[in-house]
Design an enzyme around this catalytic site. Structure first.
Site: not given
Length: 519
Positions: A331-334
């Protein structure tokens, strides 16, 4: 001296800006919102943020006592600025004079590298909104500054607050910064907390508690405790080496943009023998990899087999790692970008969470949709060799013969019981059998094991049917016929797909030589 050098690096005039050293960009964001909460006093804080924001930027909404608004599209921000409606009136009944507003957005999406308009802070400052409401702008420049020149030379149009991390630019030191327009700095000076080094006097009397904050430079009142002086001193070395190697951020930007455009073009044209695209690339509507103003050197994508099923991001990352390729998946913190580009509704995301999806775990696909992405990013040290090496790696997923082998839908880490209830009895495994899967549209067979339940010392066994294993967990490498019972076994098998650089054997030749299936 380091402070002044870094202000100069970002073209920020020290007469109009100050730089506060912090641990990282997240700490800079937190410093802003906590300062504004105390600045509001009897008023309330309302927060507006863009959907492409990093998780740390989204998290500021929890401190907004007057609520928050998410701008899902750039057009929503443009409309808000053009109409001049105070942020407090967007769905709220608050008097704008009783609200302090904060509008935040990223200069570059940390998910897919899309670059957002940098003229919003200036437009906000000259809009009718500013006349009715005390509102500030916050720019998350952490992803942007790694490969682009942050230009704060026009203090009139610059953000009030800019958060960034130096390690994203130089690699070392691990240090962040908050750049503040001095004209807006007063909004951070009412914070109640004070730490060592930020006060001139503290009184701990029996009947009197008092302290005097420093009244000099802004950074003196905001840098709590002992500064990270080793890291601050290291900035001189980092900046000297960076300038000696690359010359300027403009050179870095041009170089990285060229690499990203090259890779994007090659990934977009990658196809299986039957014509189906290998990659689904998640790119902004207005983003152009040939234009650094609209797109940074980051590519977000997912892979599909020739039959159209998704290749798990976890398997892809493991294969990349053993081939010395470093990238990021998940989710790459987004959260906003993931939801938008993967077409995940709030309901679907909550259902996925209820079914076991967590940050970093192996649930790569749920209900037919990927749960995250694969992200490739370039930096100043990247080269065309990296692009070529990555494309050689990508070719192992291309099914030139387009054999319609469908991977199993049962890639799960948990076994489910069937016709069996847990008891304190001892269980012995008996012979297994196979039954058709009961998932609609699935033609796979599931291995069913018979368990003997021995209770109370009795030798009489009662047989139950229990699903104890998932039969197939197929290798995602095109043409490899290996299918194993668990992710751990599959990942161990991935070692045969390691590229041999000395003799340049093809990955398929290694797979065949080791006897892991006909390729």
């Amino acid at each position: 001296m380091a402070r002044l050098r870094m202000l100069h690096f970002f073209r920020a005039d020290p007469d109009h800006f100050d730089l506060i050293f912090v641990a990282n960009a997240t700490a800079a964001l937190k410093l802003v919102v906590e300062g504004l909460c105390d600045h509001a006093q009897d008023r309330r804080l309302h927060y507006g943020y863009h959907a492409d924001s990093h998780t740390s930027l989204v998290g500021l909404r929890e401190l907004a006592s007057a609520g928050s608004r998410c701008f899902f599209e750039d057009a929503e921000v443009d409309e808000w600025l053009s109409q001049g409606v105070p942020i407090a009136r967007n769905g709220l009944n608050d008097d704008p004079k009783q609200v302090v507003g904060l509008f935040a957005f990223p200069a570059q999406s940390n998910m897919n590298g899309r670059r957002l308009p940098l003229d919003w802070p200036g437009r906000l400052r000259t809009s009718a909104i500013k006349a009715e409401e005390e509102v500030y702008s916050l720019l998350d420049a952490a992803a942007y500054v790694a490969t682009a020149q942050l230009d704060l030379s026009n203090h009139a149009s610059a953000p009030d607050f800019t958060a960034l991390s130096f390690y994203k630019i130089f690699g070392f030191p691990d240090l962040g910064a908050l750049i503040v327009r001095k004209a807006s700095g007063h909004a951070l000076l009412r914070r109640r907390f004070f730490g060592g080094g930020t006060v001139d006097m503290v009184v701990n009397g029996a009947n009197e508690l008092w302290h005097a904050k420093k009244q000099g430079a802004l950074h003196e009142a905001l840098e709590d405790g002992t500064p990270a002086f080793h890291s601050i001193a290291a900035l001189h070395c980092a900046l000297d080496v960076h300038q000696r190697l690359y010359g300027s951020m403009s050179n870095v930007s041009q170089h990285c943009s060229h690499l990203a455009a090259n890779l994007h073009s090659r990934l977009a044209s990658l196809a299986h023998g039957n014509g189906r695209s290998v990659c689904t690339i998640y790119k902004g509507k207005t983003a152009d990899y040939s234009d650094p103003k609209t797109q940074g050197p980051t590519i977000a994508f997912n892979l599909q087999t020739s039959s159209g099923t998704w290749i798990g991001k976890s398997d892809f990352e493991r294969l990349a790692t053993i081939n010395d390729i470093q990238l990021r998946t998940g989710g790459v913190c987004n959260p906003g970008g993931i939801a938008s580009y993967l077409d995940l509704s709030p309901r679907e995301m909550r259902e996925n969470f209820a079914e076991g999806l967590r940050c970093g775990n192996g649930f790569d696909e749920m209900n037919g949709k990927p749960t995250g992405i694969i992200r490739v990013s370039f930096g100043a040290m990247s080269s065309t060799r990296d692009v070529d090496a990555f494309m050689r790696f990508m070719n192992i997923f291309v099914d030139e013969n387009s054999r319609q082998t469908t991977p199993s839908k049962h890639r799960t880490l948990l076994s489910e019981s069937k016709h069996f209830s847990t008891s304190t009895a001892t269980h012995d495994m008996l012979s297994g059998s196979e039954e058709p899967c009961d998932i609609a549209g699935c033609h796979d067979t599931i291995k069913i094991a018979a368990l003997a339940e021995l209770s109370g010392g009795s030798q009489q066994a009662t047989t139950h049917l229990v699903q104890v294993a998932i039969v197939t967990s197929p290798c995602p490498v095109a043409g490899c016929s290996v299918a194993l019972a668990s992710s751990q076994e599959l990942w161990a098998h991935f070692e045969v797909h390691r590229s041999c650089r000395r003799c340049r054997w093809s990955l398929r030749r290694i797979c065949n030589r080791e006897g892991f299936g006909k390729v």
